[in-house]
Design a protein around this motif. Structure first.
Motif, PDB file in Angstrom:
ATOM      1  N   ALA A 120       0.782 -30.499 -14.702  1.00 29.13           N
ATOM      2  CA  ALA A 120       1.766 -29.228 -14.584  1.00 29.13           C
ATOM      3  C   ALA A 120       2.459 -28.915 -15.781  1.00 29.13           C
ATOM      4  O   ALA A 120       3.101 -29.086 -15.326  1.00 29.13           O
ATOM      5  N   VAL A 121       2.361 -27.345 -15.913  1.00 26.89           N
ATOM      6  CA  VAL A 121       3.621 -27.133 -17.143  1.00 26.89           C
ATOM      7  C   VAL A 121       4.415 -26.760 -17.167  1.00 26.89           C
ATOM      8  O   VAL A 121       3.613 -24.758 -16.714  1.00 26.89           O
ATOM      9  N   SER A 122       5.892 -26.068 -17.872  1.00 23.90           N
ATOM     10  CA  SER A 122       5.980 -25.020 -17.009  1.00 23.90           C
ATOM     11  C   SER A 122       5.638 -23.622 -17.844  1.00 23.90           C
ATOM     12  O   SER A 122       5.679 -24.163 -19.657  1.00 23.90           O
ATOM     13  N   VAL A 123       5.742 -22.640 -17.579  1.00 24.10           N
ATOM     14  CA  VAL A 123       5.554 -21.842 -18.435  1.00 24.10           C
ATOM     15  C   VAL A 123       6.169 -20.888 -19.359  1.00 24.10           C
ATOM     16  O   VAL A 123       6.087 -20.718 -20.232  1.00 24.10           O
ATOM     17  N   GLU A 124       7.678 -21.706 -19.015  1.00 24.86           N
ATOM     18  CA  GLU A 124       8.631 -21.937 -20.039  1.00 24.86           C
ATOM     19  C   GLU A 124       8.654 -22.820 -21.512  1.00 24.86           C
ATOM     20  O   GLU A 124       9.524 -22.716 -22.405  1.00 24.86           O
ATOM     21  N   VAL A 125       7.647 -23.625 -21.418  1.00 27.53           N
ATOM     22  CA  VAL A 125       7.555 -24.751 -22.121  1.00 27.53           C
ATOM     23  C   VAL A 125       6.685 -25.131 -22.846  1.00 27.53           C
ATOM     24  O   VAL A 125       6.020 -26.072 -23.543  1.00 27.53           O
ATOM     25  N   VAL A 126       5.655 -24.522 -22.365  1.00 27.85           N
ATOM     26  CA  VAL A 126       4.140 -24.234 -22.306  1.00 27.85           C
ATOM     27  C   VAL A 126       4.001 -24.121 -24.431  1.00 27.85           C
ATOM     28  O   VAL A 126       3.972 -22.864 -25.056  1.00 27.85           O
ATOM     29  N   ALA A 127       3.515 -24.732 -25.329  1.00 26.92           N
ATOM     30  CA  ALA A 127       3.101 -25.458 -26.492  1.00 26.92           C
ATOM     31  C   ALA A 127       2.033 -26.123 -26.741  1.00 26.92           C
ATOM     32  O   ALA A 127       1.642 -26.776 -25.811  1.00 26.92           O
ATOM     33  N   PRO A 128       1.446 -25.767 -27.763  1.00 27.79           N
ATOM     34  CA  PRO A 128       0.108 -26.635 -28.369  1.00 27.79           C
ATOM     35  C   PRO A 128       0.421 -28.127 -28.313  1.00 27.79           C
ATOM     36  O   PRO A 128      -0.595 -29.039 -27.589  1.00 27.79           O
ATOM     37  N   ASP A 129       1.613 -28.490 -28.640  1.00 32.12           N
ATOM     38  CA  ASP A 129       2.032 -30.210 -28.605  1.00 32.12           C
ATOM     39  C   ASP A 129       2.628 -30.377 -27.128  1.00 32.12           C
ATOM     40  O   ASP A 129       2.518 -31.672 -27.597  1.00 32.12           O
ATOM     41  N   VAL A 130       2.125 -30.096 -26.845  1.00 26.91           N
ATOM     42  CA  VAL A 130       3.031 -30.815 -25.632  1.00 26.91           C
ATOM     43  C   VAL A 130       1.798 -31.785 -24.782  1.00 26.91           C
ATOM     44  O   VAL A 130       1.898 -33.046 -23.834  1.00 26.91           O
ATOM     45  N   VAL A 131       0.704 -31.491 -24.671  1.00 29.68           N
ATOM     46  CA  VAL A 131      -0.468 -32.677 -24.258  1.00 29.68           C
ATOM     47  C   VAL A 131      -0.619 -33.888 -25.102  1.00 29.68           C
ATOM     48  O   VAL A 131      -0.429 -34.691 -24.709  1.00 29.68           O
ATOM     49  N   SER A 132      -0.097 -33.466 -26.675  1.00 27.46           N
ATOM     50  CA  SER A 132      -0.105 -34.662 -27.932  1.00 27.46           C
ATOM     51  C   SER A 132       1.312 -35.323 -27.725  1.00 27.46           C
ATOM     52  O   SER A 132       1.112 -36.194 -27.727  1.00 27.46           O
ATOM     53  N   MET A 133       2.695 -34.685 -26.634  1.00 22.83           N
ATOM     54  CA  MET A 133       3.662 -35.547 -26.872  1.00 22.83           C
ATOM     55  C   MET A 133       3.876 -36.592 -25.526  1.00 22.83           C
ATOM     56  O   MET A 133       4.022 -37.706 -24.797  1.00 22.83           O
TER      57      MET A 133
END
Length: 177
Positions: free
Chosen positions: A134-147
């Motif tokens: 689950a990802v916070s709506v405040e940090v949704v970014a294209p690179d979050v899955v890469s991280m």
């Protein structure tokens, strides 16, 4: 005893039943083996709780019941043992749940990410991972899955000693902080 008569084998190859049968004795192997020492400690605790229950003719306390059920749940949740290779003391393995916990923790270390579910399949030195986050709506970014991929892959190698063969990451939810 043939192979089909054996119960649960410790990583050192000793059968837990053999450790149980010799609980009040200890041989040279068991004095030095961390697997046998850990099993002996757990089995002594089990024996103490069992003896306590057998002496008590009243209804078991909720605390005693809770201790027993915690031990049972821990064994059930452990999952299959996965081979990690061969160390100084012989073959090394860890439970699916332990490996999954390490990888979930790695995913959780990414800001704004919460690991929801992690399943692992492994063979010697290679692991396949299915991870739902689950990802916070405040940090949704294209690179979050890469991280997340980078942290999980690094943890698998550095902390578990396995190379990631396949890593499927699914964002299944968004959440507010």
């Amino acid at each position: 005893m043939n192979e089909t008569d054996q119960g649960y084998l410790l990583p050192c190859g000793r059968d837990v039943e053999a450790v149980w049968d010799r609980l009040d004795e200890i041989d040279a192997h068991e004095l030095e083996c961390p697997h046998c020492l850990g099993a002996r400690e757990s089995l002594r605790a089990l024996r103490a709780v069992t003896e306590e229950m057998s002496r008590d003719t009243s209804e078991p306390s909720r605390a005693l019941f809770g201790r027993i059920m915690s031990a049972v749940r821990a064994e059930v949740r452990r999952g299959d043992m996965l081979p990690l290779g061969v160390g100084d003391l012989g073959p090394v393995s860890a439970s699916e749940r332990a490996i999954a916990a390490v990888l979930r923790y790695a995913a959780d270390s990414v800001a704004g990410v919460r690991a929801r579910h992690c399943q692992v399949w492994a063979s010697v030195d290679v692991v396949n991972v299915e991870l739902k986050i689950a990802v916070s709506v405040e940090v949704v970014a294209p690179d979050v899955v890469s991280m997340v991929r980078e942290r999980v892959t690094t943890a698998a190698t550095a902390r578990v000693g396995m190379r990631v063969n396949r890593l499927d990451v699914t964002v299944e939810d968004l959440y507010d902080l």
